[in-house]
Design an enzyme around this catalytic site. Structure first.
Site, short mmCIF file in Angstrom:
data_model
loop_
_atom_site.label_atom_id
_atom_site.label_comp_id
_atom_site.label_asym_id
_atom_site.label_seq_id
_atom_site.Cartn_x
_atom_site.Cartn_y
_atom_site.Cartn_z
N ASP A 125 0.83 -1.22 0.00
CA ASP A 125 0.00 0.00 0.00
C ASP A 125 0.86 1.27 0.00
OD1 ASP A 125 -2.02 -1.71 0.11
OD2 ASP A 125 -2.79 -1.12 2.10
N ILE A 126 1.96 1.22 0.76
CA ILE A 126 2.78 2.42 0.91
C ILE A 126 3.34 2.89 -0.44
CG2 ILE A 126 4.77 1.00 1.66
CD1 ILE A 126 4.12 4.50 2.92
N TYR A 164 1.93 2.35 -3.38
CA TYR A 164 0.79 2.93 -4.11
C TYR A 164 0.58 4.38 -3.65
CZ TYR A 164 -4.08 3.63 -5.56
OH TYR A 164 -5.22 4.13 -6.11
N ASP A 165 0.59 4.57 -2.32
CA ASP A 165 0.35 5.92 -1.77
C ASP A 165 1.42 6.91 -2.24
OD1 ASP A 165 -1.80 4.88 -0.52
OD2 ASP A 165 -0.85 4.71 1.47
N SER A 183 -37.75 -3.34 -14.00
CA SER A 183 -37.61 -4.22 -12.83
C SER A 183 -37.93 -5.65 -13.27
CB SER A 183 -38.50 -3.74 -11.70
OG SER A 183 -39.84 -3.93 -12.06
N GLU A 201 -27.81 -15.55 -13.03
CA GLU A 201 -26.94 -14.68 -12.22
C GLU A 201 -27.47 -14.58 -10.79
OE1 GLU A 201 -27.28 -10.94 -14.22
OE2 GLU A 201 -26.57 -11.78 -16.10
N LYS A 215 -29.00 -12.61 -7.75
CA LYS A 215 -29.78 -11.38 -7.60
C LYS A 215 -29.22 -10.64 -6.39
CE LYS A 215 -34.31 -9.35 -7.92
NZ LYS A 215 -34.28 -8.40 -6.83
N ASP A 262 -28.50 -7.87 -3.59
CA ASP A 262 -29.46 -7.07 -2.82
C ASP A 262 -28.87 -5.69 -2.54
OD1 ASP A 262 -31.80 -6.56 -1.62
OD2 ASP A 262 -31.40 -7.68 0.22
N ARG A 319 -31.47 4.34 -10.34
CA ARG A 319 -32.57 3.88 -11.17
C ARG A 319 -33.78 4.82 -11.05
NH1 ARG A 319 -37.05 0.69 -10.10
NH2 ARG A 319 -37.87 -0.34 -11.95
N GLU A 371 -25.39 -3.36 -9.95
CA GLU A 371 -25.87 -3.17 -8.59
C GLU A 371 -24.75 -2.66 -7.69
OE1 GLU A 371 -29.06 -3.89 -8.46
OE2 GLU A 371 -29.62 -4.48 -6.43
N TYR A 402 -21.24 -4.76 -9.00
CA TYR A 402 -21.16 -5.77 -10.05
C TYR A 402 -22.05 -5.33 -11.20
CZ TYR A 402 -18.74 -9.41 -7.32
OH TYR A 402 -17.82 -10.13 -6.61
N LYS A 436 -36.80 -16.19 -6.42
CA LYS A 436 -36.42 -15.81 -5.05
C LYS A 436 -35.91 -17.01 -4.25
CE LYS A 436 -37.69 -11.47 -4.82
NZ LYS A 436 -37.24 -10.46 -3.95
N CYS A 449 -43.43 -9.88 39.00
CA CYS A 449 -43.38 -9.04 37.79
C CYS A 449 -42.03 -8.30 37.77
CB CYS A 449 -44.53 -8.03 37.80
SG CYS A 449 -44.38 -6.82 36.48
N CYS A 508 -43.12 -4.34 38.33
CA CYS A 508 -43.75 -3.80 39.55
C CYS A 508 -43.65 -4.75 40.75
CB CYS A 508 -45.20 -3.44 39.27
SG CYS A 508 -46.25 -4.89 39.02
N CYS A 533 -48.98 -10.66 34.98
CA CYS A 533 -48.90 -9.73 36.11
C CYS A 533 -50.31 -9.19 36.33
CB CYS A 533 -47.93 -8.59 35.79
SG CYS A 533 -48.09 -7.22 36.96
N CYS A 579 -49.05 -1.36 37.32
CA CYS A 579 -47.74 -1.78 36.80
C CYS A 579 -47.32 -0.82 35.68
CB CYS A 579 -47.86 -3.21 36.27
SG CYS A 579 -46.42 -3.76 35.35
S1 IVH Z 1 -31.44 -7.37 -14.44
C1 IVH Z 1 -34.36 -5.86 -17.27
N1 IVH Z 1 -29.78 -8.70 -12.95
O1 IVH Z 1 -33.13 -6.42 -9.19
C2 IVH Z 1 -33.61 -6.48 -16.20
N2 IVH Z 1 -31.18 -7.11 -11.90
O2 IVH Z 1 -36.02 -6.56 -9.27
C3 IVH Z 1 -33.28 -5.55 -15.13
N3 IVH Z 1 -30.83 -6.91 -9.48
O3 IVH Z 1 -33.65 -3.14 -10.32
C4 IVH Z 1 -32.44 -6.00 -14.06
N4 IVH Z 1 -29.22 -8.38 -9.33
O4 IVH Z 1 -31.55 -3.60 -8.95
C5 IVH Z 1 -30.74 -7.77 -12.98
N5 IVH Z 1 -28.23 -9.94 -11.74
C6 IVH Z 1 -29.18 -9.00 -11.77
C7 IVH Z 1 -29.60 -8.34 -10.62
C8 IVH Z 1 -30.62 -7.40 -10.73
C9 IVH Z 1 -29.97 -7.51 -8.66
C10 IVH Z 1 -31.83 -5.91 -9.07
C11 IVH Z 1 -31.80 -4.63 -9.87
C12 IVH Z 1 -33.20 -4.47 -10.39
C13 IVH Z 1 -33.99 -5.35 -9.49
C14 IVH Z 1 -35.24 -5.84 -10.15
#
Ligand code: IVH
Length: 598
Positions: A32-33, A35-36, A81, A113, A115, A117, A136, A174, A224, A315, A409, A412, A425, A431
């Site tokens: 790191d040093i 790089y800095d 979405s 892929e 999903k 969060d 978005r 995301e 990602y 899900k 209790c 009280c 109680c 109480c």
């Molecule tokens: S594709 C048209 N891929 O999920 C397709 N979304 O419920 C649009 N998300 O708003 C999204 N991982 O924020 C896609 N591998 C992934 C994702 C992903 C998370 C989220 C994204 C989107 C929401 C939709």
């Protein structure tokens, strides 16, 4: 080219390469040093020659100024979405529907892929240079968060391998936070006396919405890429999976867990694999996104309102985690019922920190066979309420302690009543715990709807004995209120106004506000509909109460008993007569009638 210009270019390339190795390859080449030191040298040269400064210089990640608001960005290609499915049959229906639309019975090639969060963002590169980033928002319009996105070290300010780059490309993906990053951030926030975040997603959202990019820069954000918006000219492959590999070559982070799957069996195997390994990812995921891999087929399938037909979110089931019981405490509810609550070593379950879980009653504690010190399996039922679903007996420590149920209790000290599964109680409003709960019910939205009187104010009012029953609320004045913590003249007047406003109410609301055992709002409405006035209800005999439709004998008896107690009758008398003078209307009070017409 001047010598200084060449020097600056060399330093930038060196730093970009090291960042690439460090953040994307996970294999740092220099300490790191070093790089800095190189970064400091670059900054020095750039300060001598500001005309040579470029937006994609590694020195410019945290260069953004503090803003006073975010500007709006209109997405040229809407950010859609996804529809959700929850089980195998949901996926089979989706797969069949697509094959019907494509008029083919062949296996579809999907790109599967994780999903992630977090929050969807769009990052625009013009001739390979990051020029704008946006949230978005509602899918059509988001907020300009360029300065904040630039602080995320893994996001390249300039794309690598420039040869085959489109002039303009909008990378979508995301922004999220790892579980350890989130825990460390909360530990730091706690030390500094700042607000804690409920889960990594909220922490990521809060970090991206900072008007000061220097704050975002200190937050452990990750990114990602999972797709693309606008591309001109379109030089990309027809395969979504191959596009992602291309982006990776340009230095854009993608999840290594994506997989091209042919047909439903491979997709379902992928889902299973993700489900089995989800705790090892180091960040929260809430499903698997299944996308038709061919862009040509995606185009053919098109969209329905806000979601594409060619993709679906499958899900994952509610998550379970292991943690340890530190102690068990006993809480007193509104009706005096004592509930054992397990205090746990804080643990992240399905995106939220869980540190308490109710053990419901004596039977539940016996059924689970829990002892203090036990390792327990925690789940969030309906992904919300934390629940202990079992213990890991093999992990019981030698010094595990039995849970001892109290005989008095905890608030009280009254002697507790014991039925086989419930401890209660009997002190009622004597109480303090029950008094607080009674006041909370009285002021609540469906009851008297006294705006602004929350748990903190109630705790102070009851602890200082200013309020022992609901009628005392109406005896408060501005001076008394302003003596409480964090209440100034404006808030005090607001509270007094809310109290005054609440005095015109309905019989059903008032009845519900009294907190009679087992009389919820629907029951209160039902009872109110059978009696014209409170006076008639108070003097009703048990037979007429039992005759109310949909009210069982237990509720009828509870109502009857409530109105036989002189303490309750005195409080009601106080509430209804001057100077308080609450007026209970049969249905909606006349002053609210105009609301119906709107
Ligand atoms: S594709 C048209 N891929 O999920 C397709 N979304 O419920 C649009 N998300 O708003 C999204 N991982 O924020 C896609 N591998 C992934 C994702 C992903 C998370 C989220 C994204 C989107 C929401 C939709």
């Amino acid at each position: 080219m001047e010598q200084i210009e060449q020097q600056i270019i060399n330093l930038r390339e060196k730093l970009q390469y090291w960042e690439y190795l460090y953040y994307l390859k996970n294999s740092p080449e220099v300490p790191d040093i070093e790089y800095d030191l190189v970064m400091a040298e670059l900054r020095l040269l750039e300060s001598k020659r500001p005309d040579l400064l470029t937006v994609d210089s590694p020195s410019q990640r945290v260069g953004g100024k503090v803003q006073n608001k975010f500007f709006q960005v209109r997405h040229k290609v809407p950010m859609l979405s996804l529809d959700n499915i929850f089980d195998k049959s949901g996926f089979m229906i989706f797969d069949q529907r697509l094959r019907n639309r494509l008029k083919s019975n062949n296996d579809i090639v999907y790109c599967c892929e994780l999903k992630l969060d977090g929050l969807a963002v769009s990052i625009l590169y013009n001739r390979g240079v990051l020029v704008r980033a946006a949230t978005r928002g509602d899918g059509n319009t988001g907020e300009n968060i360029t300065a904040n996105i630039r602080t995320i070290s893994t996001i390249p300010l300039r794309l690598k391998n420039d040869d085959n780059l489109p002039r303009l490309i909008e990378i979508r993906g995301e922004v999220f936070m790892s579980k350890t990053g989130f825990m460390q951030l909360n530990t730091r926030s706690k030390k500094e006396g700042n607000k804690l975040f409920a889960n990594p997603r909220n922490a990521a959202a809060g970090s991206l919405r900072q008007l000061d990019p220097a704050i975002t820069a200190c937050r452990p954000l990750m990114f990602y890429c999972y797709g693309v918006g606008l591309v001109t000219p379109n030089v990309l492959s027809d395969s979504h999976w191959e596009q992602l590999q291309q982006f990776k070559n340009w230095g854009i982070p993608i999840s290594t867990y994506s997989s091209r799957c042919t047909g439903s069996t491979e997709v379902l195997d992928f889902y299973q694999k993700v489900n089995n390994n989800r705790s090892s990812f180091g960040f929260d995921i809430d499903g698997v996104v299944i996308k038709v891999d061919s862009l040509r087929l995606q185009h053919h399938l098109g969209f329905i309102t806000r979601a594409p037909r060619w993709a679906i979110a499958y899900k994952l089931p509610a998550q379970e985690q292991l943690t340890q019981i530190k102690k068990v405490e006993f809480q007193v509810g509104r009706t005096g019922i004592i509930t054992p609550v397990a205090r746990l070593n804080p643990i992240l379950v399905s995106g939220a920190i869980v540190s308490n879980a109710t053990l419901h009653n004596i039977n539940e504690v016996k059924r689970l066979g829990i002892m203090i010190g036990d390792t327990v399996i925690v789940r969030r039922s309906g992904n919300v309420i934390p629940q202990i679903i079992g213990i890991v007996s093999s992990k019981r420590p030698e010094n595990a302690l039995q849970i001892v149920f109290p005989s008095q209790c905890p608030i009280c000290c009254s002697k507790l009543e014991h039925s086989n599964i419930m401890l209660r109680c009997p002190a009622g409003l004597v109480c303090a715990a029950q008094r607080k709960e009674a006041i909370k019910r009285f002021v609540s939205r469906l009851a008297m709807n006294i705006d602004g009187i929350g748990d903190k104010i109630i705790n102070q009012l009851v602890n200082s004995n200013l309020v022992t029953n609901p009628a005392d609320l109406f005896r408060l004045n501005a001076d008394i209120l302003m003596n409480l913590e964090r209440i100034g003249p404006i808030l005090a007047n607001k509270l007094l106004h809310s109290l005054k406003k609440s005095k015109k109410t309905t019989l059903a609301r008032f009845l519900y506000a009294l907190g009679i055992c087992e009389v919820g709002y629907a029951t209160a409405v039902n009872i109110a509909a059978s009696y014209n006035t409170l006076d008639i209800l108070i003097t009703a005999d048990i037979k007429s109460l039992k005759a109310i439709s949909n009210i069982g004998p237990v509720v009828a008896t509870n109502v009857y008993n409530f109105f036989t107690k002189s303490y309750n009758l005195n409080v009601i008398q106080d509430l209804l007569s001057p100077p308080i003078g609450i007026r209970c209307y049969k249905s909606k009070p006349a002053y609210l009638e105009h609301c119906k017409k709107k």
